[in-house]
Scaffold this motif. Structure first.
Motif, PDB file in Angstrom:
ATOM      1  N   ALA A   1      37.578  52.794  93.180  1.00 54.01           N
ATOM      2  CA  ALA A   1      36.648  53.444  94.102  1.00 54.01           C
ATOM      3  C   ALA A   1      37.383  54.105  95.260  1.00 54.01           C
ATOM      4  O   ALA A   1      36.961  55.159  95.762  1.00 54.01           O
ATOM      5  N   ASN A   2      38.460  53.489  95.733  1.00 56.02           N
ATOM      6  CA  ASN A   2      39.318  54.041  96.795  1.00 56.02           C
ATOM      7  C   ASN A   2      38.505  54.469  98.021  1.00 56.02           C
ATOM      8  O   ASN A   2      38.715  55.550  98.578  1.00 56.02           O
TER       9      ASN A   2
ATOM     10  N   ASP B   1      31.755  55.450  98.226  1.00 63.26           N
ATOM     11  CA  ASP B   1      30.514  54.703  98.025  1.00 63.26           C
ATOM     12  C   ASP B   1      29.875  55.173  96.719  1.00 63.26           C
ATOM     13  O   ASP B   1      29.099  56.135  96.700  1.00 63.26           O
TER      14      ASP B   1
ATOM     15  N   ARG C   1      27.080  52.947  89.215  1.00 66.24           N
ATOM     16  CA  ARG C   1      27.756  51.676  88.952  1.00 66.24           C
ATOM     17  C   ARG C   1      27.110  50.963  87.759  1.00 66.24           C
ATOM     18  O   ARG C   1      27.812  50.362  86.932  1.00 66.24           O
TER      19      ARG C   1
ATOM     20  N   VAL D   1      34.936  48.532  87.964  1.00 71.10           N
ATOM     21  CA  VAL D   1      35.168  49.276  89.198  1.00 71.10           C
ATOM     22  C   VAL D   1      35.927  48.370  90.156  1.00 71.10           C
ATOM     23  O   VAL D   1      35.479  47.257  90.457  1.00 71.10           O
TER      24      VAL D   1
ATOM     25  N   ASP E   1      37.050  47.937  93.870  1.00 72.15           N
ATOM     26  CA  ASP E   1      36.786  48.425  95.226  1.00 72.15           C
ATOM     27  C   ASP E   1      38.016  48.244  96.111  1.00 72.15           C
ATOM     28  O   ASP E   1      38.981  47.561  95.746  1.00 72.15           O
TER      29      ASP E   1
END
Length: 297
Positions: free
Chosen positions: A170-171, A174, A180, A190, A192
């Motif tokens: 995700a870097n 949002d 998701r 994913v 985060d």
């Protein structure tokens, strides 16, 4: 006076020069020798040149252009452009003033690397942007994708043709809950957190380090940094542009002509969709042919 001055001598610029030289038009190509894909070990998907180093392909192209007496290749940077159709002037960084009836802009774009240790070092080998360019060589292995925005969801679906093992980073983005949920349905994890460093061990092997202290190893990492034109000549000319998810591109018509008559553009500089050696070459060829036909009497 030249018939055409081409600013930028990578795949688009040389393809344009080839068409013009074969039409016996007088052409000068100005080039700084810094093509966008110089970081890549190999170029893929170009018919007849698949899996060859891009700098080797360009060197061979320049040798082939030498047989056309009306083409002149010059290692120089264009600093400014003035004039109008049939009477353009280009001033080089060396102070030389050149004149031409038409111009082709093909100086490309420069990728804007994030300030993450290891990113620049891996660009073009461990970290790549295009599955059509590099996906086959790492098909079936563990891929990573650095999320960059809404387009990243489409990349997830696209990569399915090459691999069933994908991790999304995700870097700091949002990622909406519905996306998701779709990623979970596809069994795509994913991760985060912000990426703090990327370690490289081989050409296709990377460990992504995150601010929470966790490490995730992947075989290849896909990323899509923003880019910007490699020169600002289009700004001084006030050429029309279009906005892309990664930067701007020059607006051209079907003949590759810009918003100023007599000025054409090709390659990544004027490609708002998918950049590749193949598309740059055909766009350069169209720009060269269009410029030549515009001078017919």
């Amino acid at each position: 006076m030249d018939d055409v001055i081409i600013i930028g001598g990578s795949f688009a610029g040389l393809a344009a020069a080839l068409q013009l030289g074969r039409a016996r038009r007088k052409v000068t190509v100005l080039d700084t020798g810094l093509p966008r894909n110089r970081f890549a070990d190999h170029s893929h998907g170009l018919l007849g040149h698949d899996h060859k180093p891009p700098l080797e392909i360009l060197a061979e192209a320049r040798q082939q252009l030498a047989r056309y007496p009306t083409i002149k290749l010059v290692n120089a940077r264009a600093d400014s452009i003035s004039g109008a159709i049939d009477n353009f002037f280009v001033l080089t960084a060396d102070g030389e003033s050149l004149a031409a009836r038409r111009l082709i802009l093909s100086y490309g774009v420069a990728d804007q690397m994030p300030d993450v240790p290891g990113f620049i070092e891996g660009w073009g080998s461990t970290i790549v942007p295009c599955p059509y360019c590099d996906g086959f060589e790492v098909a079936g292995r563990h891929w990573g994708l650095i999320w960059s925005g809404p387009l990243s969801h489409n990349y997830v679906r696209l990569y399915k043709d090459w691999t069933d093992t994908l991790t999304v980073f995700a870097n700091g983005h949002d990622i909406p809950s519905d996306i998701r949920a779709d990623l979970a349905r596809r069994n795509i994890p994913v991760v985060d957190g912000l990426i703090t460093e990327i370690d490289h061990y081989e050409s296709h092997n990377a460990t992504v380090k995150l601010d929470a202290g966790s490490h995730v190893a992947v075989d290849i990492l896909f990323a899509h940094p923003h880019n910007k034109p490699s020169a600002s000549l289009h700004e001084s000319l006030d050429l029309a542009t279009v906005t892309t998810p990664f930067g701007i591109a020059l607006q051209v018509d079907e003949r590759r002509e810009t918003s100023i008559p007599g000025i054409y553009a090709a390659g990544d500089l004027a490609n708002p969709l998918m950049a590749s050696v193949t598309t740059a070459s055909w766009q350069g060829a169209i720009a060269g042919i269009s410029a030549q036909q515009s001078m017919l009497v």
